[in-house]
Design a protein around this motif. Structure first.
Motif, PDB file in Angstrom:
ATOM      1  N   ILE A 166      65.660 -43.803 -35.074  1.00 56.92           N
ATOM      2  CA  ILE A 166      65.456 -45.032 -34.935  1.00 56.92           C
ATOM      3  C   ILE A 166      64.787 -45.576 -36.004  1.00 56.92           C
ATOM      4  O   ILE A 166      63.811 -45.456 -36.423  1.00 56.92           O
ATOM      5  CB  ILE A 166      65.442 -45.805 -33.385  1.00 56.92           C
ATOM      6  N   ASN A 167      65.700 -46.794 -36.542  1.00 53.54           N
ATOM      7  CA  ASN A 167      65.206 -48.042 -37.599  1.00 53.54           C
ATOM      8  C   ASN A 167      63.164 -47.791 -37.523  1.00 53.54           C
ATOM      9  O   ASN A 167      63.222 -48.412 -36.284  1.00 53.54           O
ATOM     10  CB  ASN A 167      65.704 -49.003 -37.719  1.00 53.54           C
ATOM     11  N   GLY A 168      62.689 -47.529 -38.136  1.00 53.09           N
ATOM     12  CA  GLY A 168      61.358 -48.207 -37.886  1.00 53.09           C
ATOM     13  C   GLY A 168      60.122 -46.821 -36.951  1.00 53.09           C
ATOM     14  O   GLY A 168      59.228 -47.273 -36.698  1.00 53.09           O
ATOM     15  N   SER A 169      60.431 -46.096 -37.381  1.00 50.37           N
ATOM     16  CA  SER A 169      60.171 -44.759 -35.992  1.00 50.37           C
ATOM     17  C   SER A 169      59.331 -44.209 -37.404  1.00 50.37           C
ATOM     18  O   SER A 169      58.559 -43.211 -36.643  1.00 50.37           O
ATOM     19  CB  SER A 169      61.081 -43.390 -36.128  1.00 50.37           C
ATOM     20  N   GLY A 170      59.868 -44.635 -38.411  1.00 48.53           N
ATOM     21  CA  GLY A 170      58.883 -43.125 -39.201  1.00 48.53           C
ATOM     22  C   GLY A 170      59.370 -42.350 -40.271  1.00 48.53           C
ATOM     23  O   GLY A 170      58.924 -41.928 -41.080  1.00 48.53           O
ATOM     24  N   LYS A 171      60.828 -42.745 -40.249  1.00 47.64           N
ATOM     25  CA  LYS A 171      61.255 -41.945 -41.321  1.00 47.64           C
ATOM     26  C   LYS A 171      60.849 -41.660 -42.998  1.00 47.64           C
ATOM     27  O   LYS A 171      61.232 -40.817 -43.775  1.00 47.64           O
ATOM     28  CB  LYS A 171      62.919 -41.939 -40.814  1.00 47.64           C
ATOM     29  N   SER A 172      61.423 -43.099 -43.105  1.00 45.23           N
ATOM     30  CA  SER A 172      60.668 -43.307 -44.423  1.00 45.23           C
ATOM     31  C   SER A 172      59.535 -42.641 -44.688  1.00 45.23           C
ATOM     32  O   SER A 172      59.040 -42.824 -45.983  1.00 45.23           O
ATOM     33  CB  SER A 172      61.244 -45.160 -44.857  1.00 45.23           C
ATOM     34  N   ASN A 173      58.291 -43.212 -44.178  1.00 49.09           N
ATOM     35  CA  ASN A 173      57.370 -43.012 -43.742  1.00 49.09           C
ATOM     36  C   ASN A 173      56.617 -41.396 -44.938  1.00 49.09           C
ATOM     37  O   ASN A 173      56.097 -41.306 -45.271  1.00 49.09           O
ATOM     38  CB  ASN A 173      56.504 -43.398 -43.040  1.00 49.09           C
ATOM     39  N   LEU A 174      57.563 -40.524 -44.116  1.00 53.46           N
ATOM     40  CA  LEU A 174      57.534 -39.280 -44.121  1.00 53.46           C
ATOM     41  C   LEU A 174      58.374 -39.231 -45.778  1.00 53.46           C
ATOM     42  O   LEU A 174      57.592 -37.661 -46.195  1.00 53.46           O
ATOM     43  CB  LEU A 174      57.795 -37.890 -42.934  1.00 53.46           C
ATOM     44  N   LEU A 175      59.228 -39.202 -45.482  1.00 53.88           N
ATOM     45  CA  LEU A 175      59.660 -38.928 -47.551  1.00 53.88           C
ATOM     46  C   LEU A 175      58.359 -39.819 -48.011  1.00 53.88           C
ATOM     47  O   LEU A 175      58.203 -38.883 -49.061  1.00 53.88           O
ATOM     48  CB  LEU A 175      61.461 -39.909 -47.755  1.00 53.88           C
ATOM     49  N   ASP A 176      57.069 -40.769 -47.951  1.00 55.23           N
ATOM     50  CA  ASP A 176      56.934 -41.728 -48.953  1.00 55.23           C
ATOM     51  C   ASP A 176      55.705 -40.584 -49.258  1.00 55.23           C
ATOM     52  O   ASP A 176      54.866 -40.885 -49.910  1.00 55.23           O
ATOM     53  CB  ASP A 176      56.677 -42.907 -48.573  1.00 55.23           C
ATOM     54  N   ALA A 177      55.432 -39.691 -47.869  1.00 52.98           N
ATOM     55  CA  ALA A 177      54.326 -38.964 -48.233  1.00 52.98           C
ATOM     56  C   ALA A 177      54.128 -37.548 -48.686  1.00 52.98           C
ATOM     57  O   ALA A 177      53.557 -37.523 -49.593  1.00 52.98           O
ATOM     58  CB  ALA A 177      53.812 -38.336 -46.708  1.00 52.98           C
ATOM     59  N   VAL A 178      55.969 -37.205 -48.831  1.00 57.08           N
ATOM     60  CA  VAL A 178      56.111 -36.314 -49.911  1.00 57.08           C
ATOM     61  C   VAL A 178      56.583 -36.661 -51.859  1.00 57.08           C
ATOM     62  O   VAL A 178      55.791 -36.576 -52.115  1.00 57.08           O
ATOM     63  CB  VAL A 178      57.448 -35.851 -49.562  1.00 57.08           C
ATOM     64  N   TYR A 179      57.155 -38.067 -51.067  1.00 55.18           N
ATOM     65  CA  TYR A 179      56.617 -38.371 -53.364  1.00 55.18           C
ATOM     66  C   TYR A 179      55.100 -38.492 -53.480  1.00 55.18           C
ATOM     67  O   TYR A 179      55.458 -38.510 -54.827  1.00 55.18           O
ATOM     68  CB  TYR A 179      57.309 -39.670 -52.510  1.00 55.18           C
ATOM     69  N   TYR A 180      54.495 -38.930 -52.055  1.00 56.41           N
ATOM     70  CA  TYR A 180      52.851 -39.102 -52.726  1.00 56.41           C
ATOM     71  C   TYR A 180      52.897 -38.022 -54.055  1.00 56.41           C
ATOM     72  O   TYR A 180      51.666 -38.103 -55.133  1.00 56.41           O
ATOM     73  CB  TYR A 180      51.825 -39.817 -51.731  1.00 56.41           C
ATOM     74  N   LEU A 181      52.757 -37.140 -52.744  1.00 57.61           N
ATOM     75  CA  LEU A 181      52.048 -35.906 -53.343  1.00 57.61           C
ATOM     76  C   LEU A 181      52.622 -35.591 -54.971  1.00 57.61           C
ATOM     77  O   LEU A 181      51.820 -34.309 -55.444  1.00 57.61           O
ATOM     78  CB  LEU A 181      52.865 -34.079 -53.056  1.00 57.61           C
ATOM     79  N   SER A 182      53.596 -36.047 -55.290  1.00 56.94           N
ATOM     80  CA  SER A 182      54.323 -35.768 -56.626  1.00 56.94           C
ATOM     81  C   SER A 182      53.932 -36.505 -57.424  1.00 56.94           C
ATOM     82  O   SER A 182      53.826 -36.475 -58.372  1.00 56.94           O
ATOM     83  CB  SER A 182      56.149 -36.084 -56.416  1.00 56.94           C
ATOM     84  N   MET A 183      54.014 -38.245 -57.396  1.00 57.62           N
ATOM     85  CA  MET A 183      53.802 -38.929 -58.388  1.00 57.62           C
ATOM     86  C   MET A 183      52.226 -39.656 -57.714  1.00 57.62           C
ATOM     87  O   MET A 183      51.733 -40.908 -58.462  1.00 57.62           O
ATOM     88  CB  MET A 183      55.081 -40.045 -58.123  1.00 57.62           C
ATOM     89  N   SER A 184      51.738 -39.583 -56.965  1.00 59.71           N
ATOM     90  CA  SER A 184      50.160 -39.667 -56.252  1.00 59.71           C
ATOM     91  C   SER A 184      49.505 -41.135 -56.394  1.00 59.71           C
ATOM     92  O   SER A 184      49.081 -41.867 -56.103  1.00 59.71           O
ATOM     93  CB  SER A 184      49.201 -40.047 -57.810  1.00 59.71           C
ATOM     94  N   LYS A 185      51.008 -41.869 -55.644  1.00 60.82           N
ATOM     95  CA  LYS A 185      51.586 -43.105 -55.307  1.00 60.82           C
ATOM     96  C   LYS A 185      52.832 -43.092 -54.600  1.00 60.82           C
ATOM     97  O   LYS A 185      53.583 -42.457 -54.463  1.00 60.82           O
ATOM     98  CB  LYS A 185      51.457 -44.404 -56.751  1.00 60.82           C
ATOM     99  N   SER A 186      52.819 -44.510 -53.761  1.00 61.37           N
ATOM    100  CA  SER A 186      53.975 -44.741 -53.135  1.00 61.37           C
ATOM    101  C   SER A 186      54.943 -45.029 -53.593  1.00 61.37           C
ATOM    102  O   SER A 186      54.772 -46.279 -54.588  1.00 61.37           O
ATOM    103  CB  SER A 186      53.443 -45.838 -52.333  1.00 61.37           C
ATOM    104  N   TYR A 187      56.162 -44.787 -53.110  1.00 63.67           N
ATOM    105  CA  TYR A 187      57.187 -45.849 -53.482  1.00 63.67           C
ATOM    106  C   TYR A 187      57.724 -46.881 -53.702  1.00 63.67           C
ATOM    107  O   TYR A 187      58.376 -47.604 -54.040  1.00 63.67           O
ATOM    108  CB  TYR A 187      58.831 -44.454 -52.701  1.00 63.67           C
ATOM    109  N   PHE A 188      56.999 -47.456 -52.202  1.00 63.07           N
ATOM    110  CA  PHE A 188      57.505 -48.355 -51.578  1.00 63.07           C
ATOM    111  C   PHE A 188      55.719 -49.957 -51.853  1.00 63.07           C
ATOM    112  O   PHE A 188      56.807 -50.656 -51.879  1.00 63.07           O
ATOM    113  CB  PHE A 188      57.447 -48.584 -50.004  1.00 63.07           C
ATOM    114  N   SER A 189      55.231 -49.761 -52.558  1.00 62.07           N
ATOM    115  CA  SER A 189      53.499 -50.560 -52.857  1.00 62.07           C
ATOM    116  C   SER A 189      53.287 -49.542 -53.661  1.00 62.07           C
ATOM    117  O   SER A 189      52.569 -49.208 -54.021  1.00 62.07           O
ATOM    118  CB  SER A 189      53.086 -49.889 -50.968  1.00 62.07           C
ATOM    119  N   ASN A 190      52.277 -50.809 -54.321  1.00 64.71           N
ATOM    120  CA  ASN A 190      51.511 -50.164 -55.358  1.00 64.71           C
ATOM    121  C   ASN A 190      50.187 -50.511 -55.000  1.00 64.71           C
ATOM    122  O   ASN A 190      49.053 -50.331 -55.635  1.00 64.71           O
ATOM    123  CB  ASN A 190      51.440 -51.405 -56.768  1.00 64.71           C
TER     124      ASN A 190
END
Length: 362
Positions: free
Chosen positions: A31-55
């Motif tokens: 459901i919305n707010g469960s953490g789906k986007s957070n999991l993807l952001d963790a994957v993104y962090y490993l590539s870009m060394s930063k969050s997709y959503f926050s500076n």
């Protein structure tokens, strides 16, 4: 190269998780707010060394915790592995390690694991200022051109120094001229790289959008830059008095922008939510194609809540596209379990599905 497994500790609402992924398709429901986007952001962090959503890195640490950590094991086509580890502290410290060795500069990591993310957050590319669109250009070009990343970093540092000098009551013209010369040197490279990239991008975006929409609308992208009028060195001379009056640099590639149009009008004014989302998906798929076809890199593709606000025709085409062999590893999030299962039925090869609930992977 694909992400074989990930370990997460205190990242956003994910307290602790260890997950094994498919090299092809990974579907995450909840459901919305469960953490789906957070999991993807963790994957993104490993590539870009930063969050997709926050500076701000500290915002990604689980509330009440003093640190967060992400570790990823990647597998190459030849069977060798890359181990990437990232740690953050609430005091603002951050470190990234590759195979146990700490990077001295985060920028040295960018481009090792190319990544493309499509997210509801991308509406900022259409609706907000040119800063978002410049950030989009920088995120792409930095993954394929290390010299571009260096020039952008140099330009931003010089720009800050020049602006600081312009705020002084007494301005050294010799120092101002030196900053202007170095700005122009870096701006020329940035301008040319952005111009060439956009020229490559436009036909690909048009092709993908036509496929998604059934050819119902025509879209276009225009790159706008002050440097269209000449070298930055000349523009800075012309703007000298204006810069002194406003006390900041009023011309340069830091003012570049992209104009997104549909049928000749700004898409933010005439495009429906579905049309705008189709455009943004097309934009990111074009980015993927450039990585793969021009740079021989197959990025990890993250599709966060992409089906919302799309009509059935667009959803069906996107499903067919995802099911093709053009892509490498894909992560898809959706709150609709039925739709996710229908995707899995169309995919040949290994797939995995996960459900997340309040930050816990089930």
């Amino acid at each position: 190269m694909y992400l074989k497994r990930i370990s997460i500790l205190n990242f956003k609402n994910i307290g602790e998780a260890k997950i094994e992924f498919s090299p092809k398709l990974n579907c995450i429901t909840g459901i919305n707010g469960s953490g789906k986007s957070n999991l993807l952001d963790a994957v993104y962090y490993l590539s870009m060394s930063k969050s997709y959503f926050s500076n701000i890195d500290q915002y990604t640490i689980n509330y009440g915790e003093s640190m967060a950590a992400i570790h990823g094991d990647y597998s190459r086509e030849d069977g060798t592995e890359e181990k990437i580890s990232l740690s953050l502290t609430s005091e603002g410290e951050k470190s990234i390690r590759r195979n146990g060795k700490t990077y001295q500069r985060f920028s040295d990591h960018i481009g090792l694991i190319p990544i493309v993310m499509v997210s509801p957050y991308d509406t900022c590319l259409i609706n907000e200022s040119g800063e978002e669109r410049r950030r989009f250009l920088n995120a792409i070009l930095s993954q394929t051109d290390r010299e571009y990343l260096r020039r952008v970093q140099n330009y931003n540092q010089l720009l800050a120094q020049r602006n600081k000098l312009l705020k002084n009551s007494s301005i050294s013209l010799d120092l101002l001229s030196a900053f202007s010369e170095q700005l122009s040197y870096n701006a020329a490279y940035i301008y040319q790289a952005r111009k060439e990239f956009v020229n490559s991008l436009v036909p690909l975006v048009s092709r993908y959008y036509s496929m998604l929409s059934g050819g119902r609308e025509e879209i276009s992208i225009e790159y706008k830059s002050d440097l269209e009028e000449g070298p930055l060195s000349e523009l800075l001379i012309k703007s000298m008095e204006r810069d002194k009056t406003f006390k900041y640099t009023t011309t340069g590639v830091h003012r570049d922008d992209l104009l997104f149009n549909m049928n000749g009008n700004p898409i933010r004014k005439v495009g429906s939510q579905g049309q705008q989302k189709s455009f943004l998906i097309s934009l990111k798929l074009a980015q993927f194609s450039i990585f793969k076809e021009l740079h021989n890199k197959v990025p990890v593709l993250l599709l966060d809540d992409v089906f919302d606000k799309l009509d059935m025709q667009r959803v069906e085409y996107l499903l067919k596209l995802v099911a093709s062999n053009f892509f490498g590893q894909i992560f898809i999030t959706d709150s609709n379990k039925v739709r996710i299962h229908s995707i899995l039925e169309t995919i040949n090869g290994e797939t995995r599905s996960f459900e997340i609930e309040a930050g816990k992977i089930l």
